[in-house]
Each structure stands twice: as C-alpha cells, then as structure tokens.
Design an enzyme around this catalytic site. Sequence first.
Site, PDB file in Angstrom:
ATOM      1  CB  SER A 115      -0.953   0.022   1.206  1.00 61.68           C
ATOM      2  OG  SER A 115      -1.972   0.977   0.973  1.00 61.68           O
TER       3      SER A 115
HETATM    4  C1  SAM Z   1      -1.364   2.343  -4.412  1.00 57.75           C
HETATM    5  S1  SAM Z   1      -2.380   1.898  -3.086  1.00 57.75           S
HETATM    6  C2  SAM Z   1      -3.774   2.971  -3.305  1.00 57.75           C
HETATM    7  C3  SAM Z   1      -3.509   4.399  -3.036  1.00 57.75           C
HETATM    8  C4  SAM Z   1      -4.736   5.161  -2.603  1.00 57.75           C
HETATM    9  N1  SAM Z   1      -5.655   5.401  -3.673  1.00 57.75           N
HETATM   10  C5  SAM Z   1      -4.348   6.433  -1.894  1.00 57.75           C
HETATM   11  O1  SAM Z   1      -4.731   7.521  -2.337  1.00 57.75           O
HETATM   12  O2  SAM Z   1      -3.675   6.340  -0.869  1.00 57.75           O
HETATM   13  C6  SAM Z   1      -3.083   0.367  -3.620  1.00 57.75           C
HETATM   14  C7  SAM Z   1      -4.156  -0.137  -2.681  1.00 57.75           C
HETATM   15  O3  SAM Z   1      -4.851  -1.179  -3.343  1.00 57.75           O
HETATM   16  C8  SAM Z   1      -5.274  -2.072  -2.367  1.00 57.75           C
HETATM   17  N2  SAM Z   1      -5.627  -3.341  -3.014  1.00 57.75           N
HETATM   18  C9  SAM Z   1      -4.801  -4.317  -3.452  1.00 57.75           C
HETATM   19  N3  SAM Z   1      -5.501  -5.325  -3.979  1.00 57.75           N
HETATM   20  C10 SAM Z   1      -6.812  -4.965  -3.898  1.00 57.75           C
HETATM   21  C11 SAM Z   1      -8.012  -5.587  -4.301  1.00 57.75           C
HETATM   22  N4  SAM Z   1      -8.029  -6.783  -4.902  1.00 57.75           N
HETATM   23  N5  SAM Z   1      -9.168  -4.946  -4.048  1.00 57.75           N
HETATM   24  C12 SAM Z   1      -9.179  -3.732  -3.436  1.00 57.75           C
HETATM   25  N6  SAM Z   1      -8.058  -3.101  -3.051  1.00 57.75           N
HETATM   26  C13 SAM Z   1      -6.889  -3.697  -3.276  1.00 57.75           C
HETATM   27  C14 SAM Z   1      -4.108  -2.183  -1.424  1.00 57.75           C
HETATM   28  O4  SAM Z   1      -4.511  -2.671  -0.183  1.00 57.75           O
HETATM   29  C15 SAM Z   1      -3.615  -0.756  -1.410  1.00 57.75           C
HETATM   30  O5  SAM Z   1      -4.116  -0.064  -0.313  1.00 57.75           O
END
Ligand code: SAM
Length: 409
Positions: A115
């Site tokens: 994340s």
């Molecule tokens: C790059 S971060 C997102 C950044 C966020 N939009 C922000 O502004 O902080 C990617 C996120 O996707 C989530 N994630 C990963 N796989 C996922 C899934 N299958 N469904 C939903 N969320 C997911 C992770 O837990 C992580 O928090």
Amino acid sequence: MDRASHRTTHSGGHRRCAHTRGDHDMSDTDERADDLRRALVAELTKAGSLRDPRWTAAFEHVPRHAFVPRFLGRQPDGTFTPVDGTAPARRREWLEQVYTDEPLITEVDGTFSVSSSSQPSLMAEMLEALEITGPERVLEIGTGTGYNAGLLCAGLGSDEQVVSVDIAAELVETARGRLSALGYQPTLVTVDGAAGYPGGAPYDRIIATCSLPEVPRAWLAQVRDGGLILVNLYRELGGGALARLRVEEGCASGRFMPFFGGFMPTRTYPRVPASELLEALRVRTEHGEDEGTTRPASVGADALTDETFGMLAALCVNAEQLWLLPDDAPEQFWLLDHSGSWANQTTDADGALTVTQGGPARLWDQLEAVHREWITLSRPPREEYGLTVAPNGDHVLWHMSPDGPSWPL
Ligand SMILES: C[S@@+](CC[C@H](N)C(=O)[O-])C[C@H]1O[C@@H](n2cnc3c(N)ncnc32)[C@H](O)[C@@H]1O
C-alpha cells in the site's frame, strides 16, 4: 461551486485549538504544510498534470500529510526505513517528503510494497482523465491512505458520489477516520475490488489505484453506458499500461494513456520474486534438467527501457525480469515465468547479443516477435495502442483502432 471551498481546513482546525505544546507543534507543521502544498500544486500545474480548476482546488485543499503520518523509505539494499511525522526530530524531513511528487510506501509484505500514497502527478493525470463535469458517480478501487478518496470528494463537491474500496479492512477503517476528521464521508467498503461494489452501482467512472491483470467483467456490468474505466493492466514486466476504456453495451474499449501509469498489483496476484524463480531454475540445471538452447539474439534487454516497447513487451510477454551483474561474467538479463520458462540474455565485450532459453515457452522468441511488429509499425507511441474488453471477458490489444492490427492478450 466546489464544495471544497466551504470546508474547514485541517490546518484551520488545529490553529483554532492550539492550546497545548503538542498542538502548537502541529500548528507549525500545518502552516508549513500549507506552503509546501501550494508549491507542489504550482509544480504540478506547471508540468501540465493539473489543468481543471476543480482538481487544482482539490489538491490545494486536501492535506496529503493528514493521510500519510508515517511512510517507509526504500533503501538501496531493498530494506525499508520508517519516516515518522510524529517523531519531532524527523517532522520537517517527513513533511518535505510528503509534499514532493513521489509515491510514498506505507505498507510492505516482505520485499513487496502493498500500500502507498501514489505519486501526486499520476493521481492528477488520472483524475483529469476521468473527464468529470460534476454529477458523475465514481468508484475507486484501492482506498489505501484515503488521500485520493479525499481528492475525489473535494473535486466532485459531493461525498455521496464517491465510493472507495480496499481489500484490507484496517486500511479502510484508518482511511475512514482520516477522511471523517477532515469532514469527508464517502462510502468506504472492505471488499476485493475485482468484484467492484454492486451496492453502489451504477457508476459513471471506475478508477483503479491498484493494478489488475485483466479488467474484471464485474466492472463492465457496473458502469453505465458512456462511462469510463481507468485501470493499469498488471504485468510482471511492468510497462505501466494505463487503459482508459469507454463502456458501451457491456463492452469496454479505448486507448492507453501517453504516460507510464504503473501501480502495485492486486493483493490476490500470486507474486513470486524473480530471484526465487531463478533459484528454482538453478536447482533444475544442477540436476542436468533444462539446459536450454543458445543462439544469437536480435534484440537486447536494453530495448525494454523504451517507454512504448516496454509497455508492449510487458503486455504480450508474461514473465518476471531480473538483471544480474556477476563479477566474473558479462552482465545478464533474465526473463522467468511461473511455468518454468526462462531466457538468459548476455552481451559480450564486443556488443554481441546471445540468448539461452528453455522451458515450455520460448520467452525471448516472443519478445523478438513483439519487437519486429513494433518496428514494422514504425515504433508507434503508447497512446496509439488500445484495448477492447468484450462482454465475455476477452481482451484484444490493437493499434490505432479496433479494426487495425490486433493481438489477443
Ligand atoms: C497504491 S495503493 C492505493 C492508493 C490510494 N488510492 C491512496 O490515495 O492512498 C493500492 C491499494 O490497493 C489495495 N488493493 C490491493 N488489492 C486490492 C483488491 N483486490 N481490491 C481492493 N483493493 C486492493 C491495497 O490494499 C492498497 O491499499
């Protein structure tokens, strides 16, 4: 009018209540944050990433530092060091880094980051690409820190239009608290984003801030006709292929964005470090299995550093990559996949390219075939390529139009 302009700012709230020594420190932090945030917005505007006043106002208003009280700096040896804004000695450094145009890793699992707060210029470009006019209903996949959900609430001027989901329940709850402290109340749900969130459908836009190997069929069903899906197709080779797809009658089609738009993959993706795949190959080779065949290569690994070819290769060749710099041998580049296919490309002192490959698929043959097609089409830029996702889930990559040259993915 943009609702953001009516909100009490985070810093304003602290300034009004600065009774204790701790609050006084926070007030200083918030005032410095306001200056740093204005400077970042000016930088993003100058670079052309921020264009629509609604997003400029959102970036000016939503405090990134409230969503990233602590992040993890990656060290050259691959380890992570926390940078904690609550530690007085590190507060200044933390705040300055929060307001740079860099992604900030917030959670790791072993060597993989799981994340982060994404790079502000990429977030700005993606929000702009959503073509928001006001009444749209948006589903964000990947709540993470909650910062982008805050930007969406501010930019849309309505929390009711924003739904954001994350697969990690603790992140959703933390983001809910942060957003609520700033006065934002979007719908936040813990769910695997590959299923979308039918409870909030239909949507006018889906924006994915984690990447997926395919566009889920559930999304096609949850977006209104004429709506948009913005998603990075996950590939182990990277490539940053960010597709902007218009949905019509259960089909989604559109071009790739002209810039690199890479995200961490969905947590459901079975990631294996390339070094482990190489170790498994070494064991097989030691037992006399799978020695592969060697030939001159027509394409070297350097070709992958080209922005467009890198995207195409990543889309079409499913493999991990690994650079090795042994002391006693030429630099090596490896492609390795999960089914045991591998290719080892070396370049000798005279620049001659050689490849040895083995396993069920010939990965370097595939890479060279993609390269030939790219040269035949006169090295088109990434935005000349597009993707169509059919109602049955078939993915087709094309050049210039769905009727042009095309390749099933
Ligand atoms: C790059 S971060 C997102 C950044 C966020 N939009 C922000 O502004 O902080 C990617 C996120 O996707 C989530 N994630 C990963 N796989 C996922 C899934 N299958 N469904 C939903 N969320 C997911 C992770 O837990 C992580 O928090």
